[in-house]
Design a protein around this motif. Structure first.
Motif, PDB file in Angstrom:
ATOM      1  N   SER A 345      23.765  19.819   4.179  1.00 16.07           N
ATOM      2  CA  SER A 345      24.582  19.377   5.279  1.00 16.07           C
ATOM      3  C   SER A 345      25.151  18.018   4.810  1.00 16.07           C
ATOM      4  O   SER A 345      24.947  17.484   4.072  1.00 16.07           O
ATOM      5  CB  SER A 345      23.252  19.051   6.354  1.00 16.07           C
ATOM      6  OG  SER A 345      22.262  18.116   5.832  1.00 16.07           O
ATOM      7  N   THR A 346      25.948  17.648   5.753  1.00 13.08           N
ATOM      8  CA  THR A 346      26.726  16.388   5.688  1.00 13.08           C
ATOM      9  C   THR A 346      25.935  15.268   6.245  1.00 13.08           C
ATOM     10  O   THR A 346      24.981  15.318   7.182  1.00 13.08           O
ATOM     11  CB  THR A 346      28.064  16.209   6.372  1.00 13.08           C
ATOM     12  OG1 THR A 346      28.681  17.441   6.043  1.00 13.08           O
ATOM     13  CG2 THR A 346      28.600  14.903   6.221  1.00 13.08           C
ATOM     14  N   ASN A 347      25.724  14.172   5.545  1.00 15.81           N
ATOM     15  CA  ASN A 347      24.841  12.958   5.841  1.00 15.81           C
ATOM     16  C   ASN A 347      25.485  11.879   6.615  1.00 15.81           C
ATOM     17  O   ASN A 347      26.837  11.893   6.716  1.00 15.81           O
ATOM     18  CB  ASN A 347      24.304  12.403   4.440  1.00 15.81           C
ATOM     19  CG  ASN A 347      23.617  13.231   3.708  1.00 15.81           C
ATOM     20  OD1 ASN A 347      22.821  14.115   4.071  1.00 15.81           O
ATOM     21  ND2 ASN A 347      23.795  13.296   2.358  1.00 15.81           N
ATOM     22  N   GLY A 350      28.306  10.081   5.160  1.00 17.16           N
ATOM     23  CA  GLY A 350      29.502  10.888   4.799  1.00 17.16           C
ATOM     24  C   GLY A 350      29.460  11.675   3.500  1.00 17.16           C
ATOM     25  O   GLY A 350      30.208  12.633   3.028  1.00 17.16           O
ATOM     26  N   THR A 351      28.258  11.363   2.829  1.00 19.49           N
ATOM     27  CA  THR A 351      27.959  12.077   1.690  1.00 19.49           C
ATOM     28  C   THR A 351      27.479  13.596   2.025  1.00 19.49           C
ATOM     29  O   THR A 351      27.093  13.916   3.003  1.00 19.49           O
ATOM     30  CB  THR A 351      27.022  11.528   0.897  1.00 19.49           C
ATOM     31  OG1 THR A 351      25.819  11.315   1.229  1.00 19.49           O
ATOM     32  CG2 THR A 351      27.504  10.264   0.519  1.00 19.49           C
ATOM     33  N   ASN A 352      27.401  14.441   1.055  1.00 20.58           N
ATOM     34  CA  ASN A 352      26.902  15.752   1.371  1.00 20.58           C
ATOM     35  C   ASN A 352      25.490  16.002   0.357  1.00 20.58           C
ATOM     36  O   ASN A 352      25.382  15.309  -0.484  1.00 20.58           O
ATOM     37  CB  ASN A 352      27.676  16.893   0.677  1.00 20.58           C
ATOM     38  CG  ASN A 352      28.997  16.897   1.488  1.00 20.58           C
ATOM     39  OD1 ASN A 352      29.055  16.669   2.720  1.00 20.58           O
ATOM     40  ND2 ASN A 352      30.223  17.118   0.878  1.00 20.58           N
TER      41      ASN A 352
END
Length: 541
Positions: A345-347, A350-352
């Protein structure tokens, strides 16, 4: 010999620590799921029947295993556990931390904690806190070191992120007071500061080693045998997927430039295997020791954004003399025995992905098999997960357990933006009393926090190699006797966690199929025809 450093103390959580006599089968691994099972009560002639119990008081203990189990939790944050320093939202207290030795000479191990986004001197200039601790795990006194406090006389600038990495390094200047290392990774002022401390936690003197990026900073023992703790400085944004620099210091606390060992894609003997997005070097490294007894030291290095953000840990075998990589093993979800699924999921930032391998700490031999183990984290997996990783001699994963908001026995209450596990350190100051502390960084969505997870040693005594607990109330089971099957096999380590969760003193395991049966105190011993092993769990009052 490698000297132990403050992040490489032997630590055991819910698992085997030592003591000989336990068979390999009794601690082999399987899966991690939870399940249900029943005894065979149908056939009174079957030896596995409660009508034919044995008196455990007549048996001789054939094996004693020491396990550390959850005994308490202290959350060190603003206004709690004695910390009252005026932290502000976003300071990132706990971004990194380490045990720092007994700074004030009161017999209690103290800690250093970074707050890389503190605004003393300007936005995100950063700060470090020296926590002079009480014996009960609370803070006695906190000394801030920043552009404005603690006698820090070197210039710091906005955006330096002073305190991004911290490490306890022992006494560098020979005054008997432990010292610390602190990094500023900012592009305009990358540096590693060796800070010699006064016993009050203020700065005695500073040596600035300029031009060195340290987005992660770890003490990794005395690799060159010169009597000083060496450092691994992470540069995960370096070209070709990131790198680490192993740093050695002279008598003046200055880096010996010609001795620096750089490891990365095509560097330091690593060869190939990294991609540009891997963030190799991560935020921490951990010296594990000699896993396979071949004379090479093993160093664990995180690569938390590899594989689209799932993350990874590399176990590197270093030549004893040159410290060049002579062998390597990548551990990642679904690879090398790490049977875990980390979501993609996307955090919020903005990271994955879950960022497995974000933080690392050496754990010593946790399950008595002679192989050093590892503690790491995936701090973006839900609200954060800490993993206890048990290793094989070939550097693959034997088994693992989790500590998070639902598992591990600490009843943690975590916010969705907590990022529990963003930093790790071990405090073994009470180990002689059968206690250990794992410090875990969290609270990323607020001022920041350090969770001190306290453990106590309990004993698991093997009654006989072929016995089981029968009768009584079954508190947990994954064994179906009628179908002779296990649903969700558990390793001994994982079964022990189940016994803790059920406050049970009697467990039955079998290595071959991963069965785990947890009974109440009314259960009695019976002979097993199926090769089961029965244990009694006992803890200090």
């Amino acid at each position: 010999m490698i000297n132990s450093n403050s992040k490489a103390f032997v630590f055991v959580a819910f698992v085997l620590l030592n003591l000989a006599g336990c068979s390999e089968d009794a601690i082999s691994n399987t899966g991690l799921d939870t399940v249900n099972e029943t005894d065979n009560l149908a056939n009174p002639e079957n030896p596995e029947n409660p009508e034919n119990p044995l008196d455990p008081t007549t048996l001789t203990d054939s094996s004693l295993i020491a396990l550390f189990e959850p005994s308490g939790l202290i959350r060190i944050e603003e206004g709690s556990a004695g910390l009252d320093v005026g932290l502000s939202s976003g300071d990132r207290f706990g971004r990194d931390h380490d045990t720092a030795g007994d700074i004030n000479g009161d017999g209690v191990i103290d800690r250093v904690v970074g707050a890389r986004s503190d605004d003393d001197g300007g936005t995100d200039t950063g700060a470090v806190y020296i926590l002079l601790m009480n014996a009960d795990g609370t803070v006695n006194t906190a000394q801030k070191i920043s552009a404005l406090e603690g006698n820090f006389y070197e210039e710091l600038n906005p955006g330096d992120f002073f305190g991004y990495g911290v490490a306890g390094i022992g006494d560098y200047d020979g005054d008997t007071i432990p010292d610390i290392a602190v990094s500023t990774p900012a592009a305009n002022n990358p540096a590693i500061y060796i800070i010699h401390l006064n016993e009050t936690g203020t700065v005695k003197s500073i040596v600035k080693n300029a031009g060195i990026v340290g987005q992660g900073l770890s003490a990794v023992g005395d690799l060159n045998r010169d009597g000083k703790i060496d450092l691994a400085a992470a540069s995960p944004q370096a070209s070709n997927g990131g790198q680490i620099n192993i740093l050695f210091f002279d008598e003046s606390s200055e880096v010996i430039q010609n001795d620096t060992v750089t490891i990365g894609e095509g560097l330091g003997g690593f060869g190939s295997g990294l991609n540009s997005e891997d963030s190799f070097g991560g935020r921490e490294s951990a010296l594990l020791g000699d896993i396979d007894n071949d004379g090479s030291y093993e160093l664990a290095v995180g690569a938390f954004t590899s594989d689209d953000g799932q993350g990874a840990v590399w176990i590197l075998s270093l030549d004893e003399e040159t410290l060049q990589v002579v062998d390597k093993q990548k551990i990642a979800p679904g690879l090398a025995g790490f049977d875990e699924l980390i979501p993609m999921s996307t955090n919020a930032n903005g990271t994955n992905g879950g960022h497995f391998g974000h933080a690392l700490v050496a754990a010593g031999d946790l399950n008595g098999d002679g192989v050093p183990d590892l503690i790491t984290s995936a701090n973006q997996y839900d609200d954060g997960v800490v993993y206890i990783i048990y290793l094989n001699t070939d550097k693959t994963v034997k088994t693992f357990t989790r500590i998070n908001s639902t598992e591990g026995g600490f009843d943690l209450t975590l916010d969705s933006s907590e990022r529990f596990g963003r930093s790790l350190s071990v405090d073994n100051s009470d180990r002689e009393d059968g206690k250990l502390i794992l410090n875990v960084g969290g609270g990323a969505g607020d001022t920041g926090a350090v969770y001190a997870l306290e453990f106590q040693s309990c004993n698991y005594t093997l009654q006989e190699d072929t016995m089981f607990w029968s009768g009584g109330e079954t508190l947990f089971t994954n064994w179906d006797h009628n179908s002779q099957t296990v649903t969700g096999p558990l390793s001994f380590e994982q079964c022990a966690l189940t016994a803790v969760a059920n406050d049970s003193t009697k467990i039955t395991t079998k290595a071959d199929d991963g069965r785990c049966i947890v009974k109440d105190d009314t259960a009695a011993l019976s002979f097993s025809t199926e090769g089961s092993s029965a244990y009694i769990r006992s803890c200090p009052n």
